[in-house]
Design an enzyme around this catalytic site. Structure first.
Site, PDB file in Angstrom:
ATOM      1  N   LEU A   1       1.381  -3.972  16.033  1.00 42.07           N
ATOM      2  CA  LEU A   1       1.383  -3.222  17.093  1.00 42.07           C
ATOM      3  C   LEU A   1       0.080  -3.217  17.445  1.00 42.07           C
ATOM      4  O   LEU A   1      -0.422  -3.279  18.829  1.00 42.07           O
ATOM      5  CB  LEU A   1       2.470  -2.160  17.501  1.00 42.07           C
ATOM      6  CG  LEU A   1       3.539  -2.172  17.434  1.00 42.07           C
ATOM      7  CD1 LEU A   1       4.287  -1.096  17.473  1.00 42.07           C
ATOM      8  CD2 LEU A   1       4.735  -3.301  17.743  1.00 42.07           C
TER       9      LEU A   1
ATOM     10  N   HIS B   1      -1.086   1.591  -4.531  1.00 37.30           N
ATOM     11  CA  HIS B   1      -1.687   2.884  -4.411  1.00 37.30           C
ATOM     12  C   HIS B   1      -0.048   3.998  -5.356  1.00 37.30           C
ATOM     13  O   HIS B   1      -0.462   5.184  -4.367  1.00 37.30           O
ATOM     14  CB  HIS B   1      -1.674   3.378  -2.896  1.00 37.30           C
ATOM     15  CG  HIS B   1      -2.971   2.550  -1.979  1.00 37.30           C
ATOM     16  ND1 HIS B   1      -2.393   2.418  -0.772  1.00 37.30           N
ATOM     17  CD2 HIS B   1      -3.768   2.578  -2.592  1.00 37.30           C
ATOM     18  CE1 HIS B   1      -4.204   2.284  -0.445  1.00 37.30           C
ATOM     19  NE2 HIS B   1      -4.629   1.696  -1.848  1.00 37.30           N
TER      20      HIS B   1
ATOM     21  N   SER C   1      -2.547  -2.359   8.923  1.00 37.44           N
ATOM     22  CA  SER C   1      -4.082  -1.564   9.506  1.00 37.44           C
ATOM     23  C   SER C   1      -5.025  -2.559   9.361  1.00 37.44           C
ATOM     24  O   SER C   1      -6.235  -3.096   9.380  1.00 37.44           O
ATOM     25  CB  SER C   1      -4.802  -0.622  10.401  1.00 37.44           C
ATOM     26  OG  SER C   1      -4.915  -0.031   9.126  1.00 37.44           O
TER      27      SER C   1
ATOM     28  N   CYS D   1      -0.255   6.327 -24.684  1.00 35.85           N
ATOM     29  CA  CYS D   1       0.471   4.807 -24.717  1.00 35.85           C
ATOM     30  C   CYS D   1       0.398   3.280 -24.958  1.00 35.85           C
ATOM     31  O   CYS D   1      -0.236   3.030 -22.960  1.00 35.85           O
ATOM     32  CB  CYS D   1       2.142   4.987 -24.867  1.00 35.85           C
ATOM     33  SG  CYS D   1       3.558   6.986 -25.486  1.00 35.85           S
TER      34      CYS D   1
ATOM     35  N   CYS E   1       8.373  -4.621  13.031  1.00 33.04           N
ATOM     36  CA  CYS E   1       8.442  -4.884  12.187  1.00 33.04           C
ATOM     37  C   CYS E   1      10.311  -5.726  12.099  1.00 33.04           C
ATOM     38  O   CYS E   1      10.069  -7.117  11.355  1.00 33.04           O
ATOM     39  CB  CYS E   1       7.859  -4.354  10.486  1.00 33.04           C
ATOM     40  SG  CYS E   1       6.832  -4.543  10.712  1.00 33.04           S
TER      41      CYS E   1
ATOM     42  N   GLN F   1       0.968  -1.508   0.056  1.00 35.28           N
ATOM     43  CA  GLN F   1      -0.620  -0.088   0.054  1.00 35.28           C
ATOM     44  C   GLN F   1       0.909   1.237  -0.338  1.00 35.28           C
ATOM     45  O   GLN F   1       0.202   2.548  -0.176  1.00 35.28           O
ATOM     46  CB  GLN F   1      -0.979  -0.021   1.120  1.00 35.28           C
ATOM     47  CG  GLN F   1      -1.962  -1.615   1.433  1.00 35.28           C
ATOM     48  CD  GLN F   1      -2.556  -1.236   2.292  1.00 35.28           C
ATOM     49  OE1 GLN F   1      -3.303  -0.445   3.408  1.00 35.28           O
ATOM     50  NE2 GLN F   1      -2.568  -1.645   3.702  1.00 35.28           N
TER      51      GLN F   1
ATOM     52  N   CYS G   1       5.452  12.873 -22.995  1.00 38.20           N
ATOM     53  CA  CYS G   1       5.910  11.778 -23.245  1.00 38.20           C
ATOM     54  C   CYS G   1       6.613  11.927 -24.046  1.00 38.20           C
ATOM     55  O   CYS G   1       7.068  12.870 -25.375  1.00 38.20           O
ATOM     56  CB  CYS G   1       4.991  10.878 -23.423  1.00 38.20           C
ATOM     57  SG  CYS G   1       4.914   9.826 -23.613  1.00 38.20           S
TER      58      CYS G   1
ATOM     59  N   CYS H   1       2.656   7.218 -19.035  1.00 37.83           N
ATOM     60  CA  CYS H   1       1.838   8.336 -20.757  1.00 37.83           C
ATOM     61  C   CYS H   1       1.078   7.188 -21.020  1.00 37.83           C
ATOM     62  O   CYS H   1       0.638   6.175 -21.022  1.00 37.83           O
ATOM     63  CB  CYS H   1       2.715   8.265 -21.515  1.00 37.83           C
ATOM     64  SG  CYS H   1       1.813   9.060 -23.579  1.00 37.83           S
TER      65      CYS H   1
ATOM     66  N   ASP I   1       5.940   5.118  -1.160  1.00 38.43           N
ATOM     67  CA  ASP I   1       7.462   5.609  -0.871  1.00 38.43           C
ATOM     68  C   ASP I   1       8.614   4.385  -1.808  1.00 38.43           C
ATOM     69  O   ASP I   1       9.935   5.480  -2.233  1.00 38.43           O
ATOM     70  CB  ASP I   1       8.219   5.086   0.218  1.00 38.43           C
ATOM     71  CG  ASP I   1       8.320   3.571   0.816  1.00 38.43           C
ATOM     72  OD1 ASP I   1       7.807   2.337   0.018  1.00 38.43           O
ATOM     73  OD2 ASP I   1       7.432   3.612   1.620  1.00 38.43           O
TER      74      ASP I   1
END
Length: 486
Positions: A297, A186, A269, A197, A314, A166, A224, A194, A169
């Site tokens: 957690l 996401h 979550s 294309c 983690c 999700q 593009c 583009c 980054d």
């Protein structure tokens, strides 16, 4: 006279309505105070008042239970070291015995890279609801964590087949995980595409491409190279539906889940993922669905269906799991980051389309990153861009190699912005969903200045902002009515 009498009638009606609302509000507050008291310490008048409004009493009691439940679920729980170790051994055995494992990852795997989550105690949404002051930080400074590298190593060893993320980054891509084995539901902050294309043309960049984008506004300001159409970012905001083939890779995710016999959820979550039926094999009977292991957690809505719930960070869990499996997890090295090979360099005329921090192979000491004023930064960027464009035009060549590309790209030494108001004034309408927030404590005895938030301030905050606007407008309406009555 008739018109004046009608106006007077309307004013009287509004006054009666306001008085009724204030009376009900004071009555509700009184009942709440009474319910907080022990039954034996209540007076006869208080008991009579409770008996006269049974519906209101039930409503208040239900609201109190809900708030208590929400508070308990938002608390973070950490297992004892012995319990955590036993659970990690059980997870390691399950991974070893599994023939097809799919991993779901959320913001919790990136918190050790100084990227805050959303719903945690120090999460973006939590801090904004509390009204705490925040400052902005550049997301490009983050690097893959131990969990990212452990997932990559487990995939290399064949213990993990597919990753559904999700996060936007891009750290899974930078850890070295193959693109075909990741579904970034996401989007990815380093990727612009583009859409016109066929097949979809992708441009991986060395900077955050979402500088000029927001909710329902995805054009990045670049074109593009093939069809000259406007490029768009890949971020999916709340209220939007991701339709791009990449980096979402929905086909790969659904196909992997249909074959999976184990699902491992790390740092998510699951409040968003649970709404995607294709990720939970709902077409199968409950006995034939994949086993579910959750590392978080906080409470998740899938806890009752989980085979094992691990309350731990983690990185700590993955360290123990990989050690039990006898795997050596390599450290992240910036010089070997795959993004430098995948990246498409900017052309000279595109240098002015961004002012964001660019990734470079050279390691820079953390002490070199100092708090600076954004005005000075922007002047330096514009000056360096002008010099680079003049150099390119004099030499009459385009960017060819990675080394020349890095020389031409602007690099801003920027870690924290000391003054949030400075950045908000400069980028009032250009702050995007991938800029994130860090908590700052307000010293006691000082009055908090209200900062006008414009633009899109975090994925999923549109609903919160709408609700805030509605409450503000309703308060203003009541005030104006009171003034008229006075």
């Amino acid at each position: 006279m008739a018109e004046r009498s009608r106006r007077q009638v309307k004013k009287n009606q509004d006054l009666q309505r306001i008085l009724y609302l204030e009376k009900e509000r004071s009555r509700m507050l009184m009942i709440r105070r009474i319910l907080k008291k022990p039954c034996l310490s209540r007076t006869e008048e208080e008991i009579k008042l409770l008996n006269e409004a049974p519906d209101l009493v039930n409503q208040i009691q239900n609201n109190i239970k809900k708030l208590k439940c929400i508070k308990e679920r938002s608390q973070e729980i950490i297992d004892e070291p012995e319990v955590l170790s036993a659970k990690c051994i059980e997870l390691a055995k399950a991974l070893k015995e599994s023939s097809f494992t799919v991993v779901y990852t959320g913001a919790g795997i990136s918190t050790s890279a100084h990227i805050p989550d959303y719903r945690g105690p120090d999460g973006v949404w939590t801090l904004l609801r509390k009204g705490k002051e925040v400052i902005l930080k550049d997301l490009s400074l983050a690097e893959p964590t131990f969990t990212h590298m452990a997932i990559k190593q487990l995939h290399k060893e064949g213990l993990i087949t597919h990753v559904v993320s999700q996060n936007c980054d891009g750290l899974h891509l930078r850890s070295g995980l193959p693109k075909t084995s990741v579904s970034e539901l996401h989007g990815n902050m380093f990727l612009e595409v583009c859409p016109k294309c066929k097949p979809l043309r992708q441009y991986v960049r060395l900077f955050d491409v979402t500088e000029h984008t927001a909710l329902h506004r995805h054009k990045t300001g670049r074109l593009c190279k093939k069809c000259n159409s406007e490029l768009k970012d890949t971020i999916v905001h709340f209220g939007e539906k991701g339709t791009l083939q990449w980096p979402m890779n929905w086909k790969g995710a659904v196909k992997a889940v249909s074959k999976a016999d184990l699902i491992l959820c790390l740092g998510t979550s699951l409040k968003v993922l649970r709404r995607y039926p294709g990720l939970w094999s709902t077409n199968r009977s409950s006995g034939k669905r994949p086993k579910l292991y959750i590392v978080n957690l906080q409470w998740t809505p899938k806890d009752p269906q989980a085979t094992l719930k691990i309350h731990g960070k983690c990185d700590d869990v993955m360290r123990q799991v990989t050690s039990f499996l006898g795997l050596m997890v390599p450290k992240y090295e910036k010089q070997n980051d795959p993004i430098f090979k995948l990246a498409t360099p900017l052309l000279p005329h595109e240098m002015t389309t961004t002012t964001r921090l660019h990734l470079t192979k050279n390691k820079t000491e953390a002490n070199d990153f100092k708090n600076v004023d954004m005005q000075e930064n922007l002047k330096d960027i514009q000056f360096s861009m002008k010099n680079e464009l003049d150099l390119c035009s004099n030499n009459d060549y385009l960017i060819g190699t990675d080394e020349s590309n890095q020389n031409l790209q602007p690099f801003v030494k920027l870690l924290d912005i000391a003054s949030a108001s400075t950045l908000l004034k400069l980028n009032a309408e250009q702050i995007d969903s991938r800029t994130y927030f860090i908590k700052t404590e307000i010293p006691e005895g000082t009055t908090r200045t209200n900062i006008k938030l414009s633009g899109w301030y975090g994925k999923g905050l549109g609903k919160w902002k709408k609700q805030r606007r509605r409450t503000n407008s309703s308060c203003k309406r009541i005030k104006t009515e009171k003034d008229k009555v006075d």
